[in-house]
Design an enzyme around this catalytic site. Structure first.
Site, PDB file in Angstrom:
ATOM      1  N   GLY A 176     -28.920  -9.292  14.993  1.00 53.23           N
ATOM      2  CA  GLY A 176     -27.670  -9.760  14.415  1.00 53.23           C
ATOM      3  C   GLY A 176     -26.660  -8.639  14.298  1.00 53.23           C
ATOM      4  O   GLY A 176     -26.925  -7.619  13.652  1.00 53.23           O
ATOM      5  N   HIS A 436       2.669  11.037  -0.585  1.00 54.30           N
ATOM      6  CA  HIS A 436       2.287  11.879   0.547  1.00 54.30           C
ATOM      7  C   HIS A 436       1.533  13.101   0.032  1.00 54.30           C
ATOM      8  O   HIS A 436       1.903  13.671  -0.993  1.00 54.30           O
ATOM      9  CB  HIS A 436       3.541  12.328   1.299  1.00 54.30           C
ATOM     10  CG  HIS A 436       3.272  13.253   2.441  1.00 54.30           C
ATOM     11  ND1 HIS A 436       2.793  12.806   3.652  1.00 54.30           N
ATOM     12  CD2 HIS A 436       3.403  14.595   2.547  1.00 54.30           C
ATOM     13  CE1 HIS A 436       2.658  13.826   4.468  1.00 54.30           C
ATOM     14  NE2 HIS A 436       3.013  14.927   3.818  1.00 54.30           N
TER      15      HIS A 436
END
Length: 450
Positions: A176, A436
């Site tokens: 899977g 930032h």
């Protein structure tokens, strides 16, 4: 005072119970197993503890870039297993304390409907009956078994068994390539396990953006040495000479020490709600837009109600169901904006429509892309792999979907979810400033530079 019974103590169930109690209801929560459900015990929490251990081991590979020298890392898996178990127990206790503080009565036992207003609770020591004005069924889901000869052999693991073993396997075949299988593939490969993934489809992570899937497949194979057998099915499993032998449709025989089956999950109707007469559609309990079943005052939430099988979807549905049941309100849930966080390396964060889904719905789309190699924080952390892809409506600039693969993508996902769920546009981002240097800047940069 309204009497409410919640059946199932997983994320949706205990959230619903606490919310209903805070709204003034008399609440009983019935749980047959461990409080916290799959998420706390065999899913979200323990797997991310293992993932964090893998992250720590990965840091060693980056250390020399910063002039830092480490000794060769050694994983004491028994110690990690004990730490995982300790944290899980702390979460269990924390949930029980939250229930107690909210005034919820926790009953240990298996709850099953007698009629539309009464359930029977069977425990080790007694059987009792409980009547209520309304019910919230949150009985969760269970792993699908592999429907082939030998698919039920002793020793084959699901996500539960692999997290209950205190010994690290040396090799494993994961059947899977969905979220569970791929997350374990990343974790175990970093731990030094020889990993092979067998997936029926020609690609992994069905439902995810195609470019994200291709990136992850390449990373799994190139960087982590995971073998992907795609477009393959397992026809049978045998056990001989202390090895599992997987016979594949291609004729190949795959021998391995351990097998993990991760082919999906199915809702668990342990309460007998469907037998009681609740309407079903494609084997799933049928609900109206308020999460109520065809039987008045009986609500169904979380995994039991079907995909997506996500804890945060269950949390949301638990709150909404409690409000609607206790206060008679008519709040609805929009599953279009349920975010998907996948803890691979690097991580995946996705919300809203994919490019193909948007086109299928008739949108004229504009695609925006941004490579994380250009982002300041990614360079600072020496984790520059990945990208952001944003799907917008060409005419209005409305954000339809945001898909991220990269460092801390699951954290950036929070901002992405708000943007898509609130229907923000490209123009809206002209008024936003992102700190930032941070990874979240990647969303604004994608829009600003396109």
């Amino acid at each position: 005072m309204k009497r409410v019974v919640v059946i199932g103590g997983g994320p949706g169930g205990y959230t619903a119970a606490i919310k209903a109690a805070k709204l003034g209801a008399q609440v009983n929560l019935v749980e047959a197993g461990e409080i916290g459900g799959v998420c706390t015990n065999w899913g979200c929490i323990p797997t991310k503890i293992y993932k964090n251990a893998a992250n720590i081991m990965e840091i060693q590979k980056l250390a020399l870039s910063f002039g830092v020298e480490y000794n060769v890392p050694h994983l004491d898996f028994l110690h990690l297993f004990s730490f995982k178990r300790k944290v899980v127990q702390q979460f269990q206790m924390g949930i029980k304390n939250l229930l107690k503080d909210a005034g919820v009565n926790l009953i240990e036992g298996k709850g099953r409907f007698i009629n539309e207003r009464k359930i029977e609770i069977i425990s080790e020591n007694e059987t009792l009956e409980l009547e209520a004005d309304g019910f919230i069924v949150a009985t969760g889901s269970y792993p699908k078994t592999l429907p082939v000869p030998g698919g039920d052999l002793d020793g084959i693991w699901t996500n539960k068994e692999i997290l209950e073993t205190s010994e690290l396997p040396s090799e494993i075949a994961i059947i899977g390539g969905g979220v569970v299988g791929i997350e374990f593939a990343f974790i175990l490969s970093v731990f030094g396990v020889d990993v092979t993934v067998v997936e029926l489809l020609p690609y992994i992570l069905p439902g995810m953006e195609k470019e994200v899937v291709e990136f992850v497949e390449n990373t799994l194979q190139r960087k982590f040495g995971v073998k992907l057998l795609l477009g393959q099915t397992v026809e049978s499993i045998n056990f001989k000479d202390n090895k599992f032998i997987l016979a594949l449709v291609s004729g190949e025989k795959l021998k391995t020490d351990n097998v993990l089956v991760a082919i999906g999950r199915e809702p668990a109707d342990t309460s007998g709600l469907l037998t009681l007469g609740a309407q079903a559609e494609r084997k799933l309990v049928k609900r109206n837009r308020y999460l109520e079943t065809s039987i008045p005052n009986i609500y169904a939430i979380g995994d039991f109600a079907g995909e997506p099988f996500l804890a945060h979807k269950a949390y949301l549905e638990g709150e909404i169901a409690a409000i609607n049941l206790v206060e008679g309100k008519r709040m609805t849930v929009n599953l279009d904006f349920i975010p998907k966080a996948i803890f691979t390396t690097p991580e995946i964060g996705s919300v809203g429509l994919s490019e193909n889904e948007a086109k299928d719905r008739g949108y004229e789309v504009r695609i925006m892309r941004y490579n994380l190699a250009m982002l300041g924080r990614a360079a600072i952390d020496a984790k520059r792999e990945g990208f952001v892809k944003i799907i917008t409506e060409e005419k209005t600039g409305k954000l339809l979907g945001i898909h991220i693969v990269g460092h801390n993508a699951t954290e950036i996902l929070a901002a992405a979810t708000i943007a898509v769920a609130k229907g923000l546009t490209v123009r809206d981002f002209e008024n936003f400033v992102f700190a930032h240097p941070t990874m979240s800047e990647a969303i604004r940069e994608t829009i600003f530079l396109n």
